[in-house]
Scaffold this motif. Structure first.
Motif, PDB file in Angstrom:
ATOM      1  N   ASN A  25       0.806  -1.224   0.000  1.00  0.00           N
ATOM      2  CA  ASN A  25       0.000   0.000   0.000  1.00  0.00           C
ATOM      3  C   ASN A  25       0.841   1.277   0.000  1.00  0.00           C
ATOM      4  OD1 ASN A  25       0.867  -0.623   2.587  1.00  0.00           O
ATOM      5  ND2 ASN A  25      -0.908   0.276   3.613  1.00  0.00           N
ATOM      6  N   VAL A  26       2.102   1.169  -0.467  1.00  0.00           N
ATOM      7  CA  VAL A  26       2.959   2.369  -0.523  1.00  0.00           C
ATOM      8  C   VAL A  26       3.577   2.491  -1.904  1.00  0.00           C
ATOM      9  CG1 VAL A  26       4.879   3.625   0.537  1.00  0.00           C
ATOM     10  CG2 VAL A  26       3.702   1.860   1.837  1.00  0.00           C
ATOM     11  N   GLN A  27       3.547   3.693  -2.442  1.00  0.00           N
ATOM     12  CA  GLN A  27       4.365   3.947  -3.628  1.00  0.00           C
ATOM     13  C   GLN A  27       5.334   5.072  -3.323  1.00  0.00           C
ATOM     14  OE1 GLN A  27       1.756   5.074  -6.839  1.00  0.00           O
ATOM     15  NE2 GLN A  27       1.774   7.194  -6.097  1.00  0.00           N
ATOM     16  N   PHE A  28       6.530   4.952  -3.881  1.00  0.00           N
ATOM     17  CA  PHE A  28       7.586   5.917  -3.577  1.00  0.00           C
ATOM     18  C   PHE A  28       7.888   6.753  -4.801  1.00  0.00           C
ATOM     19  CE2 PHE A  28       8.259   2.487  -0.568  1.00  0.00           C
ATOM     20  CZ  PHE A  28       8.452   3.180   0.613  1.00  0.00           C
ATOM     21  N   GLN A  29       8.330   7.972  -4.543  1.00  0.00           N
ATOM     22  CA  GLN A  29       8.671   8.873  -5.634  1.00  0.00           C
ATOM     23  C   GLN A  29       9.726   9.853  -5.149  1.00  0.00           C
ATOM     24  OE1 GLN A  29       4.939   9.957  -7.361  1.00  0.00           O
ATOM     25  NE2 GLN A  29       5.845  11.648  -8.500  1.00  0.00           N
ATOM     26  N   GLN A  30      10.681  10.141  -6.010  1.00  0.00           N
ATOM     27  CA  GLN A  30      11.647  11.188  -5.666  1.00  0.00           C
ATOM     28  C   GLN A  30      10.993  12.525  -5.995  1.00  0.00           C
ATOM     29  OE1 GLN A  30      13.598  13.327  -7.957  1.00  0.00           O
ATOM     30  NE2 GLN A  30      14.463  14.302  -6.147  1.00  0.00           N
ATOM     31  N   ALA A  31      10.923  13.428  -5.036  1.00  0.00           N
ATOM     32  CA  ALA A  31      10.313  14.731  -5.295  1.00  0.00           C
ATOM     33  C   ALA A  31      10.722  15.720  -4.214  1.00  0.00           C
ATOM     34  CB  ALA A  31       8.782  14.612  -5.318  1.00  0.00           C
ATOM     35  N   ASP A  32      10.644  16.992  -4.577  1.00  0.00           N
ATOM     36  CA  ASP A  32      10.962  18.086  -3.654  1.00  0.00           C
ATOM     37  C   ASP A  32       9.650  18.626  -3.078  1.00  0.00           C
ATOM     38  OD1 ASP A  32      11.678  20.484  -2.453  1.00  0.00           O
ATOM     39  OD2 ASP A  32      12.888  21.185  -4.145  1.00  0.00           O
ATOM     40  N   ILE A  33       9.607  18.771  -1.775  1.00  0.00           N
ATOM     41  CA  ILE A  33       8.400  19.295  -1.119  1.00  0.00           C
ATOM     42  C   ILE A  33       7.953  20.612  -1.756  1.00  0.00           C
ATOM     43  CG2 ILE A  33       7.650  20.442   1.039  1.00  0.00           C
ATOM     44  CD1 ILE A  33       9.117  18.185   2.548  1.00  0.00           C
ATOM     45  N   PHE A  34       8.918  21.415  -2.226  1.00  0.00           N
ATOM     46  CA  PHE A  34       8.576  22.727  -2.778  1.00  0.00           C
ATOM     47  C   PHE A  34       8.145  22.663  -4.243  1.00  0.00           C
ATOM     48  CE2 PHE A  34      11.407  23.633   0.799  1.00  0.00           C
ATOM     49  CZ  PHE A  34      10.591  24.498   1.528  1.00  0.00           C
ATOM     50  N   ALA A  35       8.194  21.485  -4.838  1.00  0.00           N
ATOM     51  CA  ALA A  35       7.793  21.358  -6.254  1.00  0.00           C
ATOM     52  C   ALA A  35       7.160  19.988  -6.450  1.00  0.00           C
ATOM     53  CB  ALA A  35       9.016  21.525  -7.150  1.00  0.00           C
TER      54      ALA A  35
END
Ligand SMILES: C[S@@+](CC[C@H](N)C(=O)[O-])C[C@H]1O[C@@H](n2cnc3c(N)ncnc32)[C@H](O)[C@@H]1O
Length: 262
Positions: A87-97
């Motif tokens: 039930n988890v998917q991961f993604q590289q991302a910046d909180i500000f974008a």
């Protein structure tokens, strides 16, 4: 990431984050559970130290866990696979974008992340825009200024201060715990409620002595040794004396007390 991350991303720090999450699991997560069918964003998941607990405690919720560090995201994914989480998917991302539409989540969970950001209010505003009407946000932060221990030691307090200072130089705030309420209000959040927790450790709690005093807190301070010396805010022998005194609080007659986690 745009701002220097004071703890770094090396394997020892990964282990420390796991120890921290493992030791504090009841304290941090006793009241974190999400209804079946809800959609949750975990912002700044790091190496997944909180993710596994979150997802296991709310098996009917769907989690999207993001972090700015691709290596941490890869490690978090490995951990979730090992725990057989579906039930988890991961993604590289910046909180500000973040690449998500407004109002796409029911809940947002942020743990030990704001303390590393120079614009915590902007981060909170950005995250709150992702919440559906009626959605909730959980923010957990510590406050390194709230540590007391026995035997008391000015060398140990100075070593802790090195971490506070380095984090400040990197744009963050290791004393942010005391500001969680005003920051959330400033970010426009309604019905903000802070539930302070404390970690109290003496030798009648051997799991905490090892998992928290030694492997979470003292290991965190020890981890900034080289940067603090390089930055000229301490010298090797003063710093090492401080760390020795922190380990000393983990002995049979020692006490370690972090009064404020929020
Ligand atoms: C102390 S770790 C906490 C990780 C995890 N929440 C936990 O409690 O174990 C802070 C994390 O915030 C991440 N981070 C810092 N700035 C970020 C940003 N702008 N966007 C996304 N993640 C960020 C770092 O990469 C790091 O993994």
């Amino acid at each position: 990431m745009g701002e220097a991350y004071v703890h770094g991303y090396h394997p020892r720090e990964n282990e420390r984050l796991q120890d921290q999450a493992g030791t504090l699991v009841d304290l941090l997560h006793s009241d974190t559970s999400y209804p079946a069918g809800s959609v949750v964003l975990e912002a700044g998941c790091g190496v997944g130290a909180q993710t596994v607990t979150l997802a296991q405690r709310s098996p009917g919720a769907r989690f999207t866990s993001i972090d700015i560090s691709p290596d941490s995201v890869a490690e978090a994914r490995r951990k979730a696979d090992a725990a057989e989480l579906t039930n988890v998917q991961f993604q590289q991302a910046d909180i500000f974008a973040l690449p998500f539409a407004p109002e796409s989540f029911d809940h947002v969970f942020v743990c030990f992340v704001l303390e590393h950001l120079s614009r915590p209010v902007e981060a909170l505003r950005t995250l709150s825009r992702l919440l559906r009407p009626g959605g909730t946000m959980t923010v957990i932060e510590g406050d390194h200024g709230s540590t007391y221990f026995h035997p008391d030691s000015s060398a140990a307090q100075k070593a802790i201060q090195c971490q506070v200072e380095l984090q400040r130089l990197a744009g963050g705030n290791a004393l942010i715990g005391r500001q969680v309420y005003p920051l959330m209000v400033e970010a426009g959040m309604e019905a903000v409620s802070v539930s302070p927790r404390m970690v109290y450790v003496d030798s009648s709690r051997p799991d905490l002595v090892d998992g928290f005093t030694r492997k979470t807190f003292t290991a965190m301070i020890e981890g900034v040794r080289e940067s603090a010396i390089e930055a000229g805010i301490t010298d090797p022998s003063s710093f090492d004396a401080g760390v020795r005194d922190l380990y000393r609080t983990a002995e049979t007659d020692g006490v370690f007390w972090l009064t404020a986690l929020f």
